[in-house]
Every structure is written in structure tokens, then in C-alpha cells.
Scaffold this active site. Sequence first.
Site, mmCIF file in Angstrom:
data_model
loop_
_atom_site.group_PDB
_atom_site.id
_atom_site.type_symbol
_atom_site.label_atom_id
_atom_site.label_comp_id
_atom_site.label_asym_id
_atom_site.label_seq_id
_atom_site.Cartn_x
_atom_site.Cartn_y
_atom_site.Cartn_z
ATOM 1 C CG HIS A 49 14.771 -7.055 2.648
ATOM 2 N ND1 HIS A 49 15.125 -8.146 1.961
ATOM 3 C CD2 HIS A 49 16.193 -6.336 2.670
ATOM 4 C CE1 HIS A 49 16.036 -8.329 1.535
ATOM 5 N NE2 HIS A 49 16.945 -7.226 1.963
ATOM 6 C CB ALA A 50 9.745 -2.528 4.199
ATOM 7 C CB CYS A 51 8.771 -3.443 -1.080
ATOM 8 S SG CYS A 51 7.574 -3.251 -2.604
ATOM 9 C CB THR A 52 4.351 -7.099 -0.962
ATOM 10 O OG1 THR A 52 3.781 -6.747 0.200
ATOM 11 C CG2 THR A 52 3.838 -8.588 -1.258
#
Length: 141
Positions: A49-52
Site C-alpha cells: 500500500h505504500a507504493c504508488t
Amino acid sequence: MNNIKKNLKDIREGFTILSGQDKLVYLIDLGKKLDLIDIKDQVNENKIHACTSQTWIKLVYNGENVSFKANSESTMVKGLLKIIQIGFNGTEQKDILNFIDEFDSAEDLFAWINIGTTISSQRQNGFIGSLNYIKEELHGK
């Protein structure tokens, strides 16, 4: 942990001799060799979820050793994920955790790999998000 550093030796050397755009080309080429996660495993529980970009990681356990399958819609993220696979696949959980904990920041880790500032802060966040996901999964095991 020394096995991980040994596994990443060629990657570090590759990034050392390259500069600028050539580092990005090398990273994209690494991503073309990514061991892909099965489409059925591209689910929310494996999503970073931290990845764009849409990115997933699946951990596969063989006793104390761990391997990773992954995928992303971003070619650069695929390259970063391949670095994780090269370093971590087939190594013990404790060595992976020790390696991740050795670095205080994304900048420190990217400096060690010799990528430097080639990677945008968004991609760095995604990479660190991937490492944090792996760390959480290993602690939960």
C-alpha cells in the site's frame, strides 16, 4: 546477512559503474527478470500500500528459508523488486530481518546499493514499503 550482501555484490557493482539514465535502464532490465507472483495471489493482503503503483509480494516459505514472488505495473518498481529477490530468495528469515534493520533510511540503503538519488522519493517509499511488508510478514510467521 552476509549471504544477502554476497547475493547483491553484482548488483552493487553494476550500479557503481553506471551513471544517470544508465542506472534507470539497468533497473528496468532487472525488472524484466522478475519472478512473477501468480495472478490469483495479486490480492489485497499481498498488496504493497505504500507504493504508488499497483504492487504485490508473496512470501514462500521452505523451512527457515524464504523466497519471494512479486509484480508491479511499474517497470522501475519491478527492477527494485528483482533486487529484493536477488538478495533475499533462499535465505533465512533472521538474515533478511537483520539486513533490513541494518539501514536507518531508504537513502542509506540506496547509497549502499549504489543507486543513489536516481530513484524518486515515491519509488523509494514503495521500496521501503515492500521491505516493511516483508518484515511484518516474517515477524508474523
